[in-house]
Design a protein around this motif. Structure first.
Motif, PDB file in Angstrom:
ATOM      1  N   TRP A  44       0.841  -1.197   0.000  1.00 28.04           N
ATOM      2  CA  TRP A  44       0.000   0.000   0.000  1.00 28.04           C
ATOM      3  C   TRP A  44       0.874   1.244   0.000  1.00 28.04           C
ATOM      4  N   ARG A  72      -3.162  12.706   1.340  1.00 23.09           N
ATOM      5  CA  ARG A  72      -3.523  11.528   2.135  1.00 23.09           C
ATOM      6  C   ARG A  72      -4.682  11.863   3.057  1.00 23.09           C
ATOM      7  N   HIS A  76      -5.238   4.997   5.324  1.00 25.83           N
ATOM      8  CA  HIS A  76      -5.841   4.037   4.407  1.00 25.83           C
ATOM      9  C   HIS A  76      -6.521   4.669   3.197  1.00 25.83           C
ATOM     10  N   GLN A  77      -6.196   5.931   2.914  1.00 28.44           N
ATOM     11  CA  GLN A  77      -6.835   6.576   1.768  1.00 28.44           C
ATOM     12  C   GLN A  77      -5.973   7.720   1.246  1.00 28.44           C
ATOM     13  N   THR A  90      -9.030   8.240  -6.389  1.00 30.86           N
ATOM     14  CA  THR A  90      -9.097   7.948  -4.964  1.00 30.86           C
ATOM     15  C   THR A  90      -8.528   6.557  -4.755  1.00 30.86           C
ATOM     16  N   LYS A  92      -7.879   3.523  -1.884  1.00 28.03           N
ATOM     17  CA  LYS A  92      -8.306   3.053  -0.571  1.00 28.03           C
ATOM     18  C   LYS A  92      -7.676   1.692  -0.287  1.00 28.03           C
ATOM     19  N   TYR A  93      -7.296   1.504   0.958  1.00 27.17           N
ATOM     20  CA  TYR A  93      -6.769   0.214   1.391  1.00 27.17           C
ATOM     21  C   TYR A  93      -7.647  -0.304   2.514  1.00 27.17           C
ATOM     22  N   ASP A  94      -8.148  -1.511   2.357  1.00 32.62           N
ATOM     23  CA  ASP A  94      -8.955  -2.155   3.386  1.00 32.62           C
ATOM     24  C   ASP A  94      -8.056  -3.147   4.123  1.00 32.62           C
ATOM     25  N   ILE A 100      -6.720  -3.359  -2.189  1.00 31.43           N
ATOM     26  CA  ILE A 100      -6.476  -1.972  -2.561  1.00 31.43           C
ATOM     27  C   ILE A 100      -7.452  -1.653  -3.680  1.00 31.43           C
ATOM     28  N   GLU A 101      -8.150  -0.549  -3.521  1.00 34.36           N
ATOM     29  CA  GLU A 101      -9.130  -0.136  -4.518  1.00 34.36           C
ATOM     30  C   GLU A 101      -8.709   1.225  -5.065  1.00 34.36           C
ATOM     31  N   LYS A 108     -13.007   1.806 -11.909  1.00 31.37           N
ATOM     32  CA  LYS A 108     -12.531   1.297 -10.630  1.00 31.37           C
ATOM     33  C   LYS A 108     -11.757   0.011 -10.874  1.00 31.37           C
ATOM     34  N   THR A 110      -9.782  -3.058  -8.461  1.00 30.35           N
ATOM     35  CA  THR A 110      -9.499  -3.583  -7.136  1.00 30.35           C
ATOM     36  C   THR A 110      -8.347  -4.569  -7.247  1.00 30.35           C
TER      37      THR A 110
END
Length: 151
Positions: A44, A72, A76-77, A90, A92-94, A100-101, A108, A110
């Motif tokens: 990430w 940032r 996580h974003q 954008t 995003k990390y879950d 990672i999206e 989009k 993923t």
């Protein structure tokens, strides 16, 4: 197999083989989860660094009217936007799903971890949409290119 002793011995071997396979699978799953937990936060950060590097190179080489800036939003974003305009990307990390999206003005994508067991283990990023492995630099370069060239 009319002999009950032979049948029981054969059945016992099948049961032991099945339990051995199940144990091996459980160990592999546990090892994959451990490698993902260790390596995905690093990936990430590498993705963020790649997007930042691309923004800097774009601003230096193209010298656009509206510079691309990465901002940032916590750990996580992130977003990328040209000056004060709305964001075009954008990220995003879950950390729970370890996905990672990357959401952009054109779509989009993923990325999920693909664990490699070479050496002490590593993680590559596989696109859920294209089923292709991409490195952080390629993810950043392709996404920014698509956003800036898209109609």
């Amino acid at each position: 197999m009319d002999n009950p002793d032979e049948w029981a011995r054969s059945l016992g071997e099948e049961i032991r083989a099945k339990h051995s396979v199940e144990k091996d699978i459980a160990q592999t799953v546990a090892m994959n989860r451990q490698i993902e937990a260790e390596k995905m936060p690093q990936r990430w950060e590498e993705v963020i660094a790649a997007f930042q590097t691309c923004c800097i190179a774009y601003n230096d080489q193209v010298k656009p009217q509206r510079r691309l800036d990465l901002h940032r939003g916590g750990s996580h974003q992130f977003i990328i936007r040209p000056d004060a305009l709305p964001e075009i990307i954008t990220g995003k990390y879950d950390p729970h799903r370890r996905w990672i999206e990357i959401i952009s003005s054109v779509g989009k994508e993923t990325y999920f971890p693909l664990v490699s067991h070479v050496g002490s283990g590593d993680v590559e990023l596989m696109s859920l949409e294209t089923k292709r492995v991409k490195g952080p630099a390629t993810i950043a370069q392709d996404t920014i290119r698509e956003c800036l060239i898209a109609p």
